[in-house]
Design a protein around this motif. Structure first.
Motif: not given
Length: 221
Positions: A167-168, A206-209, A216-220
């Motif tokens: 989430g960071q 799972l890893i958003q840019t 940011v790592f995480g589905l939420s």
């Protein structure tokens, strides 16, 4: 994850560094208390393994000086003396864990992993986030469908850091600082290559840019 290993023994120091590297850590080795203190203040380490009997400045003083300046670097103390009085002094100075020599390498690895997880408010045991379980023993990851994915050394270090900071927003520069040691050729552009490899193995969601910021790592997220 990037560690500072402080050990002046010419045989034990390189042995410990090699073992920690095999366990998936980026490791810088310091052999002098004054150098170690400076590195711990300057470099963004995730944890220090600190011997107490050091030239230049004793390990206990190094630790106390870090804490007096507000340096919260997690520290696992190593010592050839295992008296309870010395352990009390170490914990009072700000140690997070304590290990007396001689010790088994497996015990040090378990303690390092446990302190790292506590420092990031993670539960003890296998690191599990959004259906992924990181297997530290085999340096692989098991997904929600119970499929196991082998990881290269860099993929493993990168994924472990991402999973410890869900989430960071993590910049390329920050990831480079925590995935590579001082002896490595640090190219932030290479991080994108390894991010894409992890996405291919585990799913792009799972890893958003975050454009201009990082990942940011995480589905939420």
């Amino acid at each position: 994850m990037r560690l500072l290993l402080v050990e002046d023994d010419a045989t034990l120091g390189p042995q410990l560094r090699s073992a920690l590297q095999r366990a998936g850590y980026a490791v810088d080795l310091a052999v002098d208390g004054m150098d170690a203190e400076a590195l711990g203040d300057i470099e963004p380490y995730d944890l220090a393994v600190l011997d107490l009997g050091l030239p230049g400045r004793p390990g206990l003083e190094v630790l106390a000086r870090w804490r007096s300046r507000g340096n919260r670097l997690p520290v696992v103390v190593l010592t050839a003396r295992g008296s309870w009085q010395e352990k009390v002094e170490g914990f009072r100075a700000g140690a997070d864990d304590y290990l007396s020599k001689p010790f088994q390498m497996e015990e040090l690895l378990v303690r390092v992993s446990a302190v790292l997880k506590r420092s990031q408010s993670q539960l003890a045991g296998p690191l599990t986030i959004d259906g992924l379980m990181l297997d530290e023993a085999t340096q692989s990851v098991v997904d929600a469908q119970q499929q196991r994915h082998p990881l290269t050394g860099t993929e493993y270090r990168l994924l472990r850091y991402l999973m410890l900071h869900p989430g960071q927003v993590l910049s390329k520069t920050r990831l480079v600082e925590h995935v590579y040691d001082n002896d490595s050729d640090k190219d932030s552009n290479v991080i994108e290559v390894y991010i894409n490899r992890l996405r291919h193995k585990l799913g792009a969601e799972l890893i958003q840019t975050r454009r201009g910021q990082g990942y940011v790592f995480g589905l939420s997220a």
